[in-house]
Design an enzyme around this catalytic site. Structure first.
Site, PDB file in Angstrom:
ATOM      1  N   CYS A 174      -0.823  -0.209  11.882  1.00 57.30           N
ATOM      2  CA  CYS A 174      -1.917   0.670  12.306  1.00 57.30           C
ATOM      3  C   CYS A 174      -2.236   0.445  13.786  1.00 57.30           C
ATOM      4  O   CYS A 174      -2.388  -0.700  14.219  1.00 57.30           O
ATOM      5  CB  CYS A 174      -3.148   0.395  11.462  1.00 57.30           C
ATOM      6  SG  CYS A 174      -4.596   1.334  11.983  1.00 57.30           S
ATOM      7  N   ARG A 217      13.443   9.250   0.777  1.00 57.37           N
ATOM      8  CA  ARG A 217      12.856  10.484   0.238  1.00 57.37           C
ATOM      9  C   ARG A 217      12.516  11.465   1.366  1.00 57.37           C
ATOM     10  O   ARG A 217      12.715  12.670   1.223  1.00 57.37           O
ATOM     11  CB  ARG A 217      11.603  10.168  -0.584  1.00 57.37           C
ATOM     12  CG  ARG A 217      11.942   9.457  -1.895  1.00 57.37           C
ATOM     13  CD  ARG A 217      10.738   9.292  -2.785  1.00 57.37           C
ATOM     14  NE  ARG A 217      10.251  10.572  -3.303  1.00 57.37           N
ATOM     15  CZ  ARG A 217       9.233  10.690  -4.143  1.00 57.37           C
ATOM     16  NH1 ARG A 217       8.598   9.615  -4.570  1.00 57.37           N
ATOM     17  NH2 ARG A 217       8.841  11.861  -4.572  1.00 57.37           N
ATOM     18  N   THR A 233       6.232  22.470 -14.693  1.00 59.84           N
ATOM     19  CA  THR A 233       5.540  21.222 -15.019  1.00 59.84           C
ATOM     20  C   THR A 233       5.555  21.003 -16.526  1.00 59.84           C
ATOM     21  O   THR A 233       5.405  21.946 -17.300  1.00 59.84           O
ATOM     22  CB  THR A 233       4.102  21.209 -14.438  1.00 59.84           C
ATOM     23  OG1 THR A 233       3.465  19.997 -14.817  1.00 59.84           O
ATOM     24  CG2 THR A 233       3.280  22.393 -14.891  1.00 59.84           C
ATOM     25  N   SER A 234       5.766  19.768 -16.931  1.00 57.55           N
ATOM     26  CA  SER A 234       5.964  19.491 -18.349  1.00 57.55           C
ATOM     27  C   SER A 234       4.680  19.046 -19.044  1.00 57.55           C
ATOM     28  O   SER A 234       4.673  18.816 -20.241  1.00 57.55           O
ATOM     29  CB  SER A 234       7.026  18.408 -18.507  1.00 57.55           C
ATOM     30  OG  SER A 234       6.690  17.304 -17.693  1.00 57.55           O
ATOM     31  N   CYS A 268      -6.157  -0.980  13.874  1.00 57.77           N
ATOM     32  CA  CYS A 268      -6.545  -2.305  13.390  1.00 57.77           C
ATOM     33  C   CYS A 268      -5.367  -3.262  13.201  1.00 57.77           C
ATOM     34  O   CYS A 268      -5.573  -4.448  12.929  1.00 57.77           O
ATOM     35  CB  CYS A 268      -7.332  -2.173  12.087  1.00 57.77           C
ATOM     36  SG  CYS A 268      -6.313  -1.769  10.672  1.00 57.77           S
ATOM     37  N   GLN A 290       1.622  19.204  -7.647  1.00 56.99           N
ATOM     38  CA  GLN A 290       1.853  17.783  -7.916  1.00 56.99           C
ATOM     39  C   GLN A 290       3.027  17.278  -7.078  1.00 56.99           C
ATOM     40  O   GLN A 290       3.380  16.117  -7.133  1.00 56.99           O
ATOM     41  CB  GLN A 290       2.183  17.581  -9.403  1.00 56.99           C
ATOM     42  CG  GLN A 290       1.077  18.070 -10.325  1.00 56.99           C
ATOM     43  CD  GLN A 290       1.530  18.069 -11.783  1.00 56.99           C
ATOM     44  OE1 GLN A 290       1.427  17.074 -12.489  1.00 56.99           O
ATOM     45  NE2 GLN A 290       2.063  19.185 -12.232  1.00 56.99           N
ATOM     46  N   VAL A 305       5.083  16.357  -3.617  1.00 58.28           N
ATOM     47  CA  VAL A 305       4.675  15.718  -2.354  1.00 58.28           C
ATOM     48  C   VAL A 305       5.601  16.100  -1.197  1.00 58.28           C
ATOM     49  O   VAL A 305       5.393  15.671  -0.068  1.00 58.28           O
ATOM     50  CB  VAL A 305       4.672  14.171  -2.489  1.00 58.28           C
ATOM     51  CG1 VAL A 305       3.684  13.729  -3.559  1.00 58.28           C
ATOM     52  CG2 VAL A 305       6.064  13.626  -2.796  1.00 58.28           C
ATOM     53  N   TYR A 323      10.727   5.398   0.457  1.00 62.63           N
ATOM     54  CA  TYR A 323      10.085   6.608   0.972  1.00 62.63           C
ATOM     55  C   TYR A 323      10.798   7.169   2.197  1.00 62.63           C
ATOM     56  O   TYR A 323      10.761   8.381   2.434  1.00 62.63           O
ATOM     57  CB  TYR A 323       8.588   6.358   1.221  1.00 62.63           C
ATOM     58  CG  TYR A 323       7.847   6.388  -0.089  1.00 62.63           C
ATOM     59  CD1 TYR A 323       7.573   7.592  -0.720  1.00 62.63           C
ATOM     60  CD2 TYR A 323       7.515   5.207  -0.747  1.00 62.63           C
ATOM     61  CE1 TYR A 323       6.960   7.631  -1.950  1.00 62.63           C
ATOM     62  CE2 TYR A 323       6.898   5.228  -1.984  1.00 62.63           C
ATOM     63  CZ  TYR A 323       6.617   6.441  -2.584  1.00 62.63           C
ATOM     64  OH  TYR A 323       6.032   6.485  -3.821  1.00 62.63           O
ATOM     65  N   HIS A 380      -0.917  14.763  -5.625  1.00 63.25           N
ATOM     66  CA  HIS A 380      -0.284  13.443  -5.677  1.00 63.25           C
ATOM     67  C   HIS A 380       0.064  12.897  -4.298  1.00 63.25           C
ATOM     68  O   HIS A 380       0.853  11.969  -4.184  1.00 63.25           O
ATOM     69  CB  HIS A 380       0.962  13.490  -6.571  1.00 63.25           C
ATOM     70  CG  HIS A 380       0.625  13.755  -8.015  1.00 63.25           C
ATOM     71  ND1 HIS A 380       1.566  14.017  -8.975  1.00 63.25           N
ATOM     72  CD2 HIS A 380      -0.572  13.784  -8.665  1.00 63.25           C
ATOM     73  CE1 HIS A 380       0.979  14.206 -10.152  1.00 63.25           C
ATOM     74  NE2 HIS A 380      -0.328  14.080  -9.989  1.00 63.25           N
TER      75      HIS A 380
HETATM   76 ZN    ZN Z   1      -6.052   0.528  10.360  1.00 68.59          ZN
END
Ligand code: ZN
Length: 237
Positions: free
Chosen positions: A141, A63, A185-186, A144, A95, A97, A60, A113
């Site tokens: 995070c 990307r 879109t397909s 937390c 769809q 991102v 990612y 998506h």
């Molecule tokens: Zn968290």
């Protein structure tokens, strides 16, 4: 040719990978269908993240870097202009991102998506804007301390029911005045592929604009235009 849009028409646009591809967004699948020797389905899944979060974040991060190098194309811009003109009689379900619709100026949209430039804690679940890349150290995070993951709807995961509800409500409220444009879109990925049938069921009109309209999807539309969205949409709109 131009769309006949009177003061009553409501437009719903569904965009898919073809629209991003015209901007040069890479698919990250090699000719062997693999990314760095992995099936994309394996890195884009909760199981893949549990097994190797570093690999998933590398995927990612690459990307994110690639998406920041490309720009919205004339198709994205035409849709943003149509929204400016139509206001609340326009709605976009994408769809994709990569954030290109928002960069082009679209506001009234749902990202079915997920969003490449958002992350979320696996426990707290609340998405936050994040364009950073993580190749060495993994994000934690701040609330937390649990793992943070991309805010993408992965293989095997449900779409956000609130997004689907917004789309269905828009279709139902528009009724026969609805003009549905499916672009690039397909029709292979559900539930997006079923929207054309929802539109038909309420008596709306549906158009498909795609470089290579697929035989299982195209016959479900009232009108099919084969071509690039970046070339066709500016003329239609
Ligand atoms: Zn968290």
């Amino acid at each position: 040719m131009a769309l006949a849009l009177d003061g009553e028409t409501r437009v719903l646009v569904l965009t898919g990978a073809g629209v991003s591809a015209e901007s040069g967004v890479p698919t990250f699948r090699g000719i062997d269908g693999l990314w760095e020797g992995n099936r994309v389905e394996e890195v884009a899944s909760p199981e893949g993240f549990a097994k190797d979060p570093k690999l998933v974040w590398r995927f990612y991060s690459l990307r994110r870097e690639a998406a920041l190098k490309v720009s919205p194309n004339p198709g994205h811009v035409a849709l943003a202009k149509l929204e400016q003109r139509m206001g609340e009689r326009f709605f976009l379900a994408t769809q994709n991102v990569d954030g290109l619709h928002v960069r082009a100026g679209s506001h009234r949209l749902v990202t079915m998506h997920g969003e490449l430039f958002e992350s979320k804690c696996v426990s707290c679940q609340k998405p936050f804007a994040d364009s950073k890349t993580y190749f060495d150290t993994l994000p934690k995070c701040e609330t937390c301390g649990d793992a943070v993951r991309p805010n993408i709807v992965w293989f095997g995961e449900m779409l956000d029911p609130a997004h689907l509800q917004r789309i269905s409500s828009y279709i139902a409220a528009a009724g026969k005045k609805l003009l549905f444009l499916a672009v690039g879109t397909s029709g292979n990925v559900h539930p997006a592929a079923g929207l054309v049938d929802e539109v038909k069921a309420i008596g709306g009109t549906s158009w498909l604009i795609d470089v290579d309209p697929t035989a299982h999807y195209a016959p479900r539309f009232d009108r099919v235009i084969a071509g690039k969205s970046g070339e066709i949409l500016p003329g239609l709109i």
